[in-house]
Design a protein around this motif. Structure first.
Motif, PDB file in Angstrom:
ATOM      1  N   ASP A   1       0.843  -1.199   0.000  1.00 54.29           N
ATOM      2  CA  ASP A   1       0.000   0.000   0.000  1.00 54.29           C
ATOM      3  C   ASP A   1       0.874   1.243   0.000  1.00 54.29           C
ATOM      4  OD1 ASP A   1      -2.233  -1.575   0.116  1.00 54.29           O
ATOM      5  OD2 ASP A   1      -2.382  -1.494   2.307  1.00 54.29           O
ATOM      6  N   ASP A   2       0.388   2.288  -0.673  1.00 46.64           N
ATOM      7  CA  ASP A   2       1.117   3.546  -0.712  1.00 46.64           C
ATOM      8  C   ASP A   2       1.148   4.200   0.663  1.00 46.64           C
ATOM      9  OD1 ASP A   2       1.649   3.361  -3.401  1.00 46.64           O
ATOM     10  OD2 ASP A   2      -0.127   4.503  -4.001  1.00 46.64           O
ATOM     11  N   ALA A   3       2.214   4.935   0.915  1.00 44.74           N
ATOM     12  CA  ALA A   3       2.299   5.706   2.155  1.00 44.74           C
ATOM     13  C   ALA A   3       1.455   6.968   2.030  1.00 44.74           C
ATOM     14  CB  ALA A   3       3.753   6.076   2.443  1.00 44.74           C
ATOM     15  N   VAL A   4       0.849   7.384   3.134  1.00 45.66           N
ATOM     16  CA  VAL A   4       0.046   8.600   3.112  1.00 45.66           C
ATOM     17  C   VAL A   4       0.977   9.806   3.110  1.00 45.66           C
ATOM     18  CG1 VAL A   4      -0.151   8.796   5.629  1.00 45.66           C
ATOM     19  CG2 VAL A   4      -1.936   9.768   4.158  1.00 45.66           C
ATOM     20  N   ARG A   5       0.566  10.870   2.425  1.00 45.23           N
ATOM     21  CA  ARG A   5       1.394  12.068   2.301  1.00 45.23           C
ATOM     22  C   ARG A   5       0.661  13.256   2.920  1.00 45.23           C
ATOM     23  NH1 ARG A   5       5.559  11.051  -1.203  1.00 45.23           N
ATOM     24  NH2 ARG A   5       6.164  13.236  -1.067  1.00 45.23           N
ATOM     25  N   ALA A   6       1.452  14.243   3.341  1.00 46.03           N
ATOM     26  CA  ALA A   6       0.884  15.495   3.853  1.00 46.03           C
ATOM     27  C   ALA A   6       1.752  16.642   3.357  1.00 46.03           C
ATOM     28  CB  ALA A   6       0.830  15.492   5.377  1.00 46.03           C
ATOM     29  N   ASP A   7       1.113  17.767   3.090  1.00 47.37           N
ATOM     30  CA  ASP A   7       1.844  18.965   2.672  1.00 47.37           C
ATOM     31  C   ASP A   7       2.467  19.608   3.901  1.00 47.37           C
ATOM     32  OD1 ASP A   7       0.904  18.511   0.106  1.00 47.37           O
ATOM     33  OD2 ASP A   7      -0.884  19.735   0.427  1.00 47.37           O
ATOM     34  N   ILE A   8       3.759  19.907   3.827  1.00 50.80           N
ATOM     35  CA  ILE A   8       4.431  20.545   4.961  1.00 50.80           C
ATOM     36  C   ILE A   8       4.925  21.943   4.617  1.00 50.80           C
ATOM     37  CG2 ILE A   8       5.057  18.389   6.093  1.00 50.80           C
ATOM     38  CD1 ILE A   8       7.823  18.650   4.899  1.00 50.80           C
ATOM     39  N   ILE A   9       4.916  22.298   3.324  1.00 50.81           N
ATOM     40  CA  ILE A   9       5.191  23.676   2.893  1.00 50.81           C
ATOM     41  C   ILE A   9       4.207  24.030   1.799  1.00 50.81           C
ATOM     42  CG2 ILE A   9       6.830  25.274   1.836  1.00 50.81           C
ATOM     43  CD1 ILE A   9       9.104  23.671   2.974  1.00 50.81           C
ATOM     44  N   ILE A  10       3.547  25.155   1.937  1.00 47.12           N
ATOM     45  CA  ILE A  10       2.660  25.672   0.894  1.00 47.12           C
ATOM     46  C   ILE A  10       2.935  27.158   0.744  1.00 47.12           C
ATOM     47  CG2 ILE A  10       0.271  26.150   0.215  1.00 47.12           C
ATOM     48  CD1 ILE A  10      -0.606  23.662   1.611  1.00 47.12           C
ATOM     49  N   ASP A  11       3.186  27.573  -0.484  1.00 45.09           N
ATOM     50  CA  ASP A  11       3.433  28.990  -0.776  1.00 45.09           C
ATOM     51  C   ASP A  11       4.545  29.578   0.092  1.00 45.09           C
ATOM     52  OD1 ASP A  11       1.460  28.948  -2.674  1.00 45.09           O
ATOM     53  OD2 ASP A  11      -0.090  29.715  -1.340  1.00 45.09           O
ATOM     54  N   GLY A  12       5.606  28.803   0.296  1.00 43.55           N
ATOM     55  CA  GLY A  12       6.751  29.313   1.035  1.00 43.55           C
ATOM     56  C   GLY A  12       6.569  29.376   2.537  1.00 43.55           C
TER      57      GLY A  12
ATOM     58  N   ILE B   1       5.886  27.135   6.155  1.00 45.21           N
ATOM     59  CA  ILE B   1       5.936  25.808   6.772  1.00 45.21           C
ATOM     60  C   ILE B   1       4.658  25.547   7.564  1.00 45.21           C
ATOM     61  CG2 ILE B   1       7.167  24.361   8.430  1.00 45.21           C
ATOM     62  CD1 ILE B   1       9.695  25.907   7.792  1.00 45.21           C
ATOM     63  N   LEU B   2       4.063  24.390   7.343  1.00 42.34           N
ATOM     64  CA  LEU B   2       2.870  23.977   8.093  1.00 42.34           C
ATOM     65  C   LEU B   2       3.343  23.153   9.290  1.00 42.34           C
ATOM     66  CD1 LEU B   2       0.526  22.961   5.137  1.00 42.34           C
ATOM     67  CD2 LEU B   2       0.922  25.210   6.149  1.00 42.34           C
ATOM     68  N   LYS B   3       3.514  23.832  10.393  1.00 43.52           N
ATOM     69  CA  LYS B   3       4.138  23.216  11.565  1.00 43.52           C
ATOM     70  C   LYS B   3       3.316  22.057  12.113  1.00 43.52           C
ATOM     71  CE  LYS B   3       6.462  27.520  12.860  1.00 43.52           C
ATOM     72  NZ  LYS B   3       6.664  28.561  13.907  1.00 43.52           N
ATOM     73  N   GLY B   4       1.993  22.173  12.032  1.00 42.20           N
ATOM     74  CA  GLY B   4       1.138  21.101  12.541  1.00 42.20           C
ATOM     75  C   GLY B   4       1.351  19.800  11.779  1.00 42.20           C
ATOM     76  N   ASN B   5       1.398  19.873  10.440  1.00 46.52           N
ATOM     77  CA  ASN B   5       1.624  18.680   9.623  1.00 46.52           C
ATOM     78  C   ASN B   5       3.016  18.111   9.853  1.00 46.52           C
ATOM     79  OD1 ASN B   5      -0.897  19.083   8.629  1.00 46.52           O
ATOM     80  ND2 ASN B   5      -0.287  19.678   6.579  1.00 46.52           N
ATOM     81  N   LEU B   6       3.985  19.018  10.008  1.00 37.73           N
ATOM     82  CA  LEU B   6       5.359  18.579  10.244  1.00 37.73           C
ATOM     83  C   LEU B   6       5.455  17.824  11.575  1.00 37.73           C
ATOM     84  CD1 LEU B   6       8.174  18.777   8.931  1.00 37.73           C
ATOM     85  CD2 LEU B   6       8.545  20.867  10.247  1.00 37.73           C
ATOM     86  N   LYS B   7       4.781  18.355  12.585  1.00 43.06           N
ATOM     87  CA  LYS B   7       4.794  17.720  13.902  1.00 43.06           C
ATOM     88  C   LYS B   7       4.102  16.364  13.870  1.00 43.06           C
ATOM     89  CE  LYS B   7       3.536  18.597  18.737  1.00 43.06           C
ATOM     90  NZ  LYS B   7       2.895  19.559  19.678  1.00 43.06           N
ATOM     91  N   ALA B   8       3.035  16.247  13.060  1.00 43.95           N
ATOM     92  CA  ALA B   8       2.301  14.985  12.960  1.00 43.95           C
ATOM     93  C   ALA B   8       3.182  13.864  12.414  1.00 43.95           C
ATOM     94  CB  ALA B   8       1.064  15.163  12.081  1.00 43.95           C
ATOM     95  N   PHE B   9       4.215  14.222  11.653  1.00 42.77           N
ATOM     96  CA  PHE B   9       5.150  13.241  11.107  1.00 42.77           C
ATOM     97  C   PHE B   9       6.402  13.103  11.985  1.00 42.77           C
ATOM     98  CE2 PHE B   9       2.370  13.555   7.611  1.00 42.77           C
ATOM     99  CZ  PHE B   9       2.617  12.495   6.750  1.00 42.77           C
TER     100      PHE B   9
END
Length: 236
Positions: free
Chosen positions: A166-177, A179-187
């Motif tokens: 099965d594919d690994a789930v992905r999350a965006d950690i940077i959008i428009d320059g 950093i999405l700290k919440g997504n980064l912390k979740a990983f």
């Protein structure tokens, strides 16, 4: 002025105003409309209808009301492009409703989805057996995105005798320059790890990145901002 002639002229005028305002507001497909866009569209349509058939109503007053609604829509779309906070406030966040093959009832509750709604959306995408689904996400435009299990993909490797994971789930950690700290912390990652990994891939500044996504196998995919206007050279 003759009533019918006035209605014809008011209708033609309304059409011209709508054409101008929709050009300013920008083109969007129905599937791309968020809730606010939907409300703006319905209200603008109601005002336009009244403009056409109500001779007693000031044409300029109704034009002003229509313009304000349409321009507000364009303004909030601009804010959504420039600010992640505004984007999330106006459009909301995607919601996981199936994860690792299990239905997430908290996600269904947040999305105000019933199991019947979920099954209908899956069937509309050709999945009649929920056991074939690995992940399902309710997008901000109301559409459900589905990641099937490896054995349920079209033209599967399993049919050819290959073992597929099965594919690994992905999350965006940077959008428009940013950093999405919440997504980064979740990983279970921090900003220093991110900056070091970006440097290894040749990216010195976060603000130069349009999108970066991370999966559960620690694979980081980075897309730099590209200012080339392809439409100018291709779509003439």
């Amino acid at each position: 002025m003759n009533l019918y002639l006035e209605i014809v002229l008011r209708t033609l005028f309304t059409i011209v105003v709508l054409l101008i305002l929709t050009k300013i507001d920008g083109a969007k497909q129905i599937s791309q409309l968020n809730f606010f866009d939907y409300v703006i569209g319905i209200t603008a349509g109601s005002i336009a209808a009244v403009m056409c058939v109500e001779p007693e109503l000031s044409l300029w007053a109704s034009t002003l009301a229509l313009a304000l609604f349409m321009l507000c829509g364009a303004f909030f779309s601009f804010l959504s492009q420039k600010s992640i906070f505004c984007r999330r406030f106006l459009e909301g966040n995607p919601i996981f409703i199936i994860a690792k093959g299990e239905i997430l009832y908290k996600g269904l509750k947040r999305a105000r989805f019933s199991v019947n709604d979920l099954m209908r959306e899956l069937r509309s995408q050709g999945y009649f057996d929920i056991t074939e689904i690995n992940y399902a996400i309710l997008e901000t435009n109301g559409m459900v995105s589905v990641m099937p299990k490896g054995s349920a993909r079209p033209a599967t490797n399993e049919d050819q005798g290959n073992q597929v994971e099965d594919d690994a789930v992905r999350a965006d950690i940077i959008i428009d320059g940013k950093i999405l700290k919440g997504n980064l912390k979740a990983f279970a990652k921090n900003e220093q790890w991110l900056l070091n990994t970006l440097k290894e891939q040749g990216y010195a500044r976060v603000r130069d990145i349009a999108l970066a996504s991370l999966d559960t196998d620690d694979n980081l995919s980075v897309y730099a901002k590209n200012t080339t206007d392809v439409s100018r050279s291709v779509f003439q």
